[in-house]
Design a protein around this motif. Sequence first.
Motif, short mmCIF file in Angstrom:
data_model
loop_
_atom_site.label_atom_id
_atom_site.label_comp_id
_atom_site.label_asym_id
_atom_site.label_seq_id
_atom_site.Cartn_x
_atom_site.Cartn_y
_atom_site.Cartn_z
N UNK A 25 35.68 30.14 -2.86
CA UNK A 25 35.14 28.93 -3.48
C UNK A 25 36.27 27.99 -3.89
N UNK A 26 37.34 28.59 -4.38
CA UNK A 26 38.51 27.78 -4.76
C UNK A 26 39.08 27.07 -3.51
N UNK A 29 36.94 24.17 -2.75
CA UNK A 29 37.26 23.03 -3.63
C UNK A 29 38.47 22.30 -3.07
N UNK A 33 38.30 18.48 -2.19
CA UNK A 33 38.69 17.76 -3.41
C UNK A 33 39.02 16.29 -3.17
N UNK A 54 34.08 14.60 -10.43
CA UNK A 54 34.45 15.55 -9.37
C UNK A 54 34.21 16.98 -9.84
N UNK A 55 34.61 17.27 -11.08
CA UNK A 55 34.39 18.62 -11.63
C UNK A 55 32.90 18.95 -11.65
N UNK A 58 31.57 19.87 -8.26
CA UNK A 58 31.92 21.22 -7.82
C UNK A 58 31.18 22.29 -8.62
N UNK A 59 30.96 22.04 -9.90
CA UNK A 59 30.19 23.01 -10.70
C UNK A 59 28.75 23.06 -10.17
N UNK A 62 28.73 25.01 -7.01
CA UNK A 62 28.83 26.45 -7.27
C UNK A 62 27.45 27.02 -7.63
N UNK A 63 26.74 26.28 -8.49
CA UNK A 63 25.45 26.78 -8.98
C UNK A 63 24.35 26.70 -7.92
N UNK B 44 43.62 13.66 -5.43
CA UNK B 44 42.88 14.23 -6.56
C UNK B 44 43.82 14.81 -7.61
N UNK B 48 42.44 20.02 -10.70
CA UNK B 48 40.98 19.91 -10.49
C UNK B 48 40.33 21.28 -10.23
N UNK B 52 37.61 23.23 -12.60
CA UNK B 52 36.27 23.60 -12.11
C UNK B 52 36.03 25.09 -12.34
N UNK B 53 37.02 25.92 -12.02
CA UNK B 53 36.84 27.37 -12.19
C UNK B 53 36.64 27.70 -13.68
N UNK B 56 33.15 26.78 -14.65
CA UNK B 56 32.18 27.75 -14.13
C UNK B 56 32.11 28.98 -15.03
#
Lengths: 183, 131
Positions: A25-26, A29, A33, A54-55, A58-59, A62-63, B44, B48, B52-53, B56
């Motif tokens: 997942x990283x 991103x 990104x 942007x965050x 991505x959240x 993820x969900x 970016x 970032x 994000x991590x 989460x």
Amino acid sequence: MECFMGFEADPGTLAAARGGDRQAFRALIDSLAKEVYNMAYRVTFNEADANDLSQEVFVTLFRNLGRYDPERPFAPWFRRVVTNTAINYRKRQRPQRVLPDSLASDEPAVEGLTPDEVQHLENALKQLPAEYRLVVGYYYYQGLELVDIAAAMQVPVGTVKTWLFRAREALKERLEKRFGARA
Amino acid sequence: MTMNCADYLRHVESSEARAHLETCVACRQTERMLRAHGRQELAPPEGLADAVMAAIDRPESKRPLVREIWRFAAAAAAVVVVAVSTYFAYDVAPIVSQIREEVGAGVESVKQVPKALEERVRIILEKGNES
């Protein structure tokens, strides 16, 4: 116009990320990104807000990654995620302050445009709803076809044309006031 | 085929639109700026992915709950307002009007109703005694 479809992701990384692999997942991103951040900037016209948005994108990704059907292309699905997240983000924000054109701005430099032109352009776009900004971003930054933008925005193609028309018209009016250009 | 500015703004991708651009300074300027701005690519922020991590892993924000509480409070307030206005409109107001008719012009508000009722009872009693 330089065309690229945007928001493409490596299928292997995508599959691993869907399976709950955090490293994958990283990596996802990292691969998305730049485009997400640039689209976010075209909705917010502010670097801090673009980072926040942007965050949030991505959240949300993820969900919702479990709902993505790997049999279908990723980019159109992800564009809808970006669109919905951006519109919701803008709804929660206060109306943006539009700087007088005479004031110096801190907008990032744009090749081929003077700082004055950048400020005029961004001030004109800031006065438009989030939907119009997204359409301008998808059309001029991502180089998408109108039909793909319509799918991303979940509206008819005619609506996309109208929004694009209004965005161009707003900018044209502003430019005519400032630079005195005549048709 | 000639094209005006409005047509151009709607159909910028057609060959007629490109022809319009050659004659219209304002539309040409607009298109040039939008395309130049479209080519701009910002890097970016470096943190970032970390941010994000971390987001989460963070427990879900309490804000949705707060929003729900506000919604419930607003709905409750609306119910109270409707109930009170219905009470006044259908229960109290007709009584006030009726008493005002029977007792006279002295009753102007709900606060005066008990006094007005007392007056009404007195009149009824007096009438009863007379008969």
